[in-house]
Motif scaffolding. Structure first.
Motif, PDB file in Angstrom:
ATOM      1  N   ILE A 143      10.821   1.126 -12.251  1.00  0.00           N
ATOM      2  CA  ILE A 143      10.381   0.037 -11.489  1.00  0.00           C
ATOM      3  C   ILE A 143       8.918   0.116 -11.480  1.00  0.00           C
ATOM      4  O   ILE A 143       8.315   1.011 -10.897  1.00  0.00           O
ATOM      5  CB  ILE A 143      11.003  -0.136 -10.246  1.00  0.00           C
ATOM      6  N   ALA A 144       8.026  -0.941 -11.510  1.00  0.00           N
ATOM      7  CA  ALA A 144       6.662  -1.187 -11.242  1.00  0.00           C
ATOM      8  C   ALA A 144       6.605  -1.803  -9.702  1.00  0.00           C
ATOM      9  O   ALA A 144       7.144  -2.876  -9.661  1.00  0.00           O
ATOM     10  CB  ALA A 144       5.822  -1.825 -12.357  1.00  0.00           C
ATOM     11  N   VAL A 202       0.598  -1.208  -0.024  1.00  0.00           N
ATOM     12  CA  VAL A 202       0.128  -0.090   0.016  1.00  0.00           C
ATOM     13  C   VAL A 202       1.041   1.189   0.029  1.00  0.00           C
ATOM     14  O   VAL A 202       2.040   1.346   0.957  1.00  0.00           O
ATOM     15  CB  VAL A 202      -0.802  -0.015   1.238  1.00  0.00           C
ATOM     16  N   MET A 203       0.684   2.069  -0.834  1.00  0.00           N
ATOM     17  CA  MET A 203       1.629   3.333  -1.219  1.00  0.00           C
ATOM     18  C   MET A 203       0.763   4.322  -1.878  1.00  0.00           C
ATOM     19  O   MET A 203      -0.620   4.094  -2.117  1.00  0.00           O
ATOM     20  CB  MET A 203       2.660   2.947  -1.825  1.00  0.00           C
ATOM     21  N   THR A 204       1.314   5.445  -1.524  1.00  0.00           N
ATOM     22  CA  THR A 204       0.699   6.879  -2.142  1.00  0.00           C
ATOM     23  C   THR A 204       0.903   6.787  -3.943  1.00  0.00           C
ATOM     24  O   THR A 204       1.875   6.077  -4.291  1.00  0.00           O
ATOM     25  CB  THR A 204       1.168   8.087  -1.713  1.00  0.00           C
ATOM     26  N   PRO A 205       0.053   7.357  -4.625  1.00  0.00           N
ATOM     27  CA  PRO A 205       0.152   7.246  -6.180  1.00  0.00           C
ATOM     28  C   PRO A 205       1.587   8.108  -6.294  1.00  0.00           C
ATOM     29  O   PRO A 205       2.189   7.452  -7.360  1.00  0.00           O
ATOM     30  CB  PRO A 205      -0.978   8.171  -6.637  1.00  0.00           C
ATOM     31  N   GLY A 206       2.000   9.182  -5.752  1.00  0.00           N
ATOM     32  CA  GLY A 206       3.150   9.465  -5.851  1.00  0.00           C
ATOM     33  C   GLY A 206       4.448   8.663  -5.742  1.00  0.00           C
ATOM     34  O   GLY A 206       5.522   8.633  -6.256  1.00  0.00           O
ATOM     35  N   GLY A 207       4.238   7.822  -4.616  1.00  0.00           N
ATOM     36  CA  GLY A 207       5.305   6.709  -4.529  1.00  0.00           C
ATOM     37  C   GLY A 207       5.321   5.971  -5.598  1.00  0.00           C
ATOM     38  O   GLY A 207       6.458   5.369  -6.113  1.00  0.00           O
ATOM     39  N   ALA A 208       4.333   5.117  -6.102  1.00  0.00           N
ATOM     40  CA  ALA A 208       4.394   4.312  -7.505  1.00  0.00           C
ATOM     41  C   ALA A 208       4.850   4.977  -8.260  1.00  0.00           C
ATOM     42  O   ALA A 208       5.459   4.562  -9.227  1.00  0.00           O
ATOM     43  CB  ALA A 208       2.774   3.758  -7.253  1.00  0.00           C
ATOM     44  N   GLN A 209       4.348   6.213  -8.810  1.00  0.00           N
ATOM     45  CA  GLN A 209       4.958   7.139  -9.669  1.00  0.00           C
ATOM     46  C   GLN A 209       6.438   7.402  -9.758  1.00  0.00           C
ATOM     47  O   GLN A 209       7.072   7.441 -10.626  1.00  0.00           O
ATOM     48  CB  GLN A 209       4.319   8.395 -10.071  1.00  0.00           C
ATOM     49  N   SER A 210       6.929   7.705  -8.723  1.00  0.00           N
ATOM     50  CA  SER A 210       8.409   7.849  -8.502  1.00  0.00           C
ATOM     51  C   SER A 210       9.136   6.698  -8.868  1.00  0.00           C
ATOM     52  O   SER A 210      10.143   6.884  -9.318  1.00  0.00           O
ATOM     53  CB  SER A 210       8.720   8.633  -7.051  1.00  0.00           C
ATOM     54  N   LEU A 211       8.853   5.575  -8.223  1.00  0.00           N
ATOM     55  CA  LEU A 211       9.522   4.374  -8.661  1.00  0.00           C
ATOM     56  C   LEU A 211       9.363   4.196 -10.203  1.00  0.00           C
ATOM     57  O   LEU A 211      10.372   3.781 -10.831  1.00  0.00           O
ATOM     58  CB  LEU A 211       8.810   3.290  -7.886  1.00  0.00           C
ATOM     59  N   LEU A 212       8.382   4.283 -10.763  1.00  0.00           N
ATOM     60  CA  LEU A 212       8.287   4.203 -12.050  1.00  0.00           C
ATOM     61  C   LEU A 212       8.875   5.072 -13.125  1.00  0.00           C
ATOM     62  O   LEU A 212       9.488   4.949 -13.907  1.00  0.00           O
ATOM     63  CB  LEU A 212       6.635   4.262 -12.593  1.00  0.00           C
ATOM     64  N   LYS A 213       8.615   6.396 -12.752  1.00  0.00           N
ATOM     65  CA  LYS A 213       9.667   7.498 -13.605  1.00  0.00           C
ATOM     66  C   LYS A 213      10.814   7.601 -13.043  1.00  0.00           C
ATOM     67  O   LYS A 213      11.705   8.252 -14.063  1.00  0.00           O
ATOM     68  CB  LYS A 213       8.714   8.819 -13.308  1.00  0.00           C
ATOM     69  N   GLY A 214      11.340   7.388 -11.827  1.00  0.00           N
ATOM     70  CA  GLY A 214      12.638   7.766 -11.654  1.00  0.00           C
ATOM     71  C   GLY A 214      13.597   6.541 -11.752  1.00  0.00           C
ATOM     72  O   GLY A 214      14.844   6.570 -11.807  1.00  0.00           O
ATOM     73  N   GLN A 215      13.003   5.280 -11.629  1.00  0.00           N
ATOM     74  CA  GLN A 215      13.690   4.137 -11.515  1.00  0.00           C
ATOM     75  C   GLN A 215      13.571   2.995 -12.560  1.00  0.00           C
ATOM     76  O   GLN A 215      14.115   1.941 -12.678  1.00  0.00           O
ATOM     77  CB  GLN A 215      13.689   3.389  -9.978  1.00  0.00           C
ATOM     78  N   LEU A 265       1.330   3.282 -14.924  1.00  0.00           N
ATOM     79  CA  LEU A 265       1.276   1.820 -14.632  1.00  0.00           C
ATOM     80  C   LEU A 265       0.878   1.095 -15.822  1.00  0.00           C
ATOM     81  O   LEU A 265       1.710  -0.107 -16.287  1.00  0.00           O
ATOM     82  CB  LEU A 265       0.833   1.523 -13.404  1.00  0.00           C
ATOM     83  N   ALA A 266      -0.307   1.373 -16.281  1.00  0.00           N
ATOM     84  CA  ALA A 266      -0.872   0.485 -17.451  1.00  0.00           C
ATOM     85  C   ALA A 266       0.025   0.546 -18.582  1.00  0.00           C
ATOM     86  O   ALA A 266       0.360  -0.708 -19.220  1.00  0.00           O
ATOM     87  CB  ALA A 266      -2.122   0.911 -17.895  1.00  0.00           C
ATOM     88  N   GLN A 267       0.707   1.545 -19.109  1.00  0.00           N
ATOM     89  CA  GLN A 267       1.570   1.666 -20.039  1.00  0.00           C
ATOM     90  C   GLN A 267       2.854   0.793 -19.842  1.00  0.00           C
ATOM     91  O   GLN A 267       3.415   0.356 -20.767  1.00  0.00           O
ATOM     92  CB  GLN A 267       2.151   2.981 -20.207  1.00  0.00           C
ATOM     93  N   PHE A 268       3.301   0.797 -18.773  1.00  0.00           N
ATOM     94  CA  PHE A 268       4.215  -0.096 -18.130  1.00  0.00           C
ATOM     95  C   PHE A 268       4.318  -1.490 -18.165  1.00  0.00           C
ATOM     96  O   PHE A 268       4.980  -2.275 -18.109  1.00  0.00           O
ATOM     97  CB  PHE A 268       5.029   0.379 -16.745  1.00  0.00           C
ATOM     98  N   GLY A 269       2.943  -2.076 -18.160  1.00  0.00           N
ATOM     99  CA  GLY A 269       2.546  -3.497 -18.180  1.00  0.00           C
ATOM    100  C   GLY A 269       1.941  -3.847 -17.023  1.00  0.00           C
ATOM    101  O   GLY A 269       1.399  -5.141 -17.229  1.00  0.00           O
TER     102      GLY A 269
END
Length: 463
Positions: A145-146, A130-143, A167-171
């Motif tokens: 990682i999904a 469980v995390m914030t949308p910003g946390g999920a996006q930071s991992l995706l855009k910065g690393q 997230l959908a675009q990433f698979g």
């Protein structure tokens, strides 16, 4: 002395560039490894496909490139300000950079410290997964990682759209995209929406993404509980149909391994509070730095732009940054001019920001989701029952006293995550409606003498 800009997001970048173009020397102090802030967080250029995760990465990279290449702009990345004071017209910033504490003096300062995700506590919100949308996006855009494969995105506000689309675009399989409010609320602000047609274009962009990946947005639904397996890892969430005040009507359970849940943003006013700048309570019961028509704060020579003056998105942040940069340069003695067009753009974007608040409110019914065992302060692991005990049995009559008696908000984050919720929960326990909570109490939540944690070793070896 240089004009110092704190923050490297849209507001800070536009402020720094406009101040430099006016002839001023500028120092940007940014806590991130790369400029761009959360909005334009990005991977190295060699990583292919990242433009698909951003709506306007090209414009962001262009602004970043202009800032980096400008000869009058110096940049400190990975720099944390842990203390700040203002005396006799000079601001003193104590900065940790490259493992060393340094002192920066400035007569002209621009704060563009941005905002962070607002979280609401609910049973299981402390479960890994469980995390914030910003946390999920930071991992995706910065690393790149999904954080999960089977994803639920929930909460309220337009920020849910790019997170789910990315997230959908990433698979990832985005099985639920849940907006707590009704889309019909936008009809109250239809003229404002029409005057900001680019926003309609953004919504269309994300809707086309959702159609492509089979994501179906649902309204007046949200996550009210999360469930873990025997290893303590997220395996499912409880999703509720809710009424207009966020009271639960009906619950269903959905399996997932990532729940990205956010309720808008909270302005990061820690530095502003340390400098004793005037702050105000906004229409959504958040806190913002007060500024005049030229983005100058209550202290001459200190300007503010972006989310800390009121949550409004990247376009408003850029518009405010332009004005703040020009005004700061003028204050520093450089010949420049803020045009009426600059202010017209900003004012139009402010109207849209106001429409966002009207369309995506966070209603008090969320407090009914909690159980006695729900963790309120994750840092100190304080349960709801203990916070209530501080009020009902120990006699706390405000959030500060309840904090001292329960340790709620006294951990590593110093109340950044739970502080706003604690104010509401304590008020509810006392019998005060959210609208009757004093401005002083809401503002005090973001004020802390130590802005960023610092080790004794760094403190001892500093300047």
């Amino acid at each position: 002395m240089k004009i110092v800009v704190v923050g490297g997001g849209p507001a800070g970048l536009s402020a720094a560039l406009n101040a430099a173009l006016s002839g001023a020397s500028v120092l940007i102090i940014d806590s991130n490894a790369n400029l761009g802030g959360q909005y334009w967080r990005h991977l190295p250029a060699s990583w292919s496909g990242q433009s698909e995760l951003h709506l306007d990465l090209d414009s962001g990279l262009l602004l970043i490139s202009s800032v980096i290449s400008h000869p009058k702009i110096e940049i400190w990345n990975d720099a944390q300000i842990w203390n700040a004071t203002h005396e006799n017209g000079v601001t003193t910033l104590r900065v940790i950079t490259s493992g060393v504490e340094k002192t920066v003096l400035s007569k002209t300062l621009i704060l563009a410290t941005g905002a962070y995700d607002r979280s609401l506590p609910f049973p299981g919100w402390d479960i890994p997964g469980v995390m914030t949308p910003g946390g999920a996006q930071s991992l995706l855009k910065g690393q790149g990682i999904a954080a999960g494969k089977k994803v639920v995105v929930a909460g309220t506000g337009p920020f849910l759209l790019p997170v789910a689309a990315g997230l959908a675009q990433f698979g990832c399989d985005v099985i639920e995209l849940l907006e707590a409010n009704s889309p019909l609320r936008w009809f109250k602000s239809l003229p404002t929406l029409i005057s900001n047609l680019s926003k309609i274009g953004e919504a269309s962009h994300y809707l086309s993404k959702f159609k492509k990946f089979g994501v179906k947005p649902k309204f007046k639904q949200t996550v009210v509980a999360a469930h873990a397996d025997t290893n303590g890892v997220l395996v499912a969430v409880s999703i509720a149909n809710i009424d207009s005040n966020f009271n639960i009507k009906k619950i269903r359970k959905v399996n997932c391994d990532l729940a990205a849940i956010g309720w808008g943003f909270t302005a990061d006013t820690s530095l502003a509070g340390a400098l004793s700048l005037k702050q105000i309570v906004t229409k959504d019961e958040g806190v913002a730095v007060w500024v005049d028509e030229n983005q100058q704060s209550s202290i001459k020579g200190i300007f503010a732009a972006g989310e800390i003056t009121g949550i409004g998105g990247s376009e408003l942040s850029i518009a405010e940054g332009v004005i703040a940069g020009l005004a700061a340069a003028e204050f520093a003695g450089f010949k420049t001019k803020i045009s009426n067009d600059h202010k017209k753009v900003r004012n139009r974007k402010r109207k849209f920001a106001s429409a966002l608040i009207n369309s995506y409110p966070v209603k008090s019914g969320w407090q009914n989701w909690l159980s006695e065992e729900t963790i309120i302060c994750r840092c100190e692991e304080v349960k709801y029952s203990k916070l209530k005990f501080a009020v009902t049995e120990l006699g706390a009559t405000d959030s500060r006293t309840a904090k001292l008696l329960s340790r709620c908000g006294m951990g590593m984050c110093q109340g950044r995550i739970c502080g706003r919720s604690v104010v509401d929960l304590v008020a509810n326990e006392i019998g005060i409606s959210p609208s009757d909570i004093s401005d002083k109490e809401r503002i005090s939540v973001g004020n802390r003498p130590i802005i960023t944690p610092i080790s004794i070793e760094l403190l001892a070896n500093g300047e």
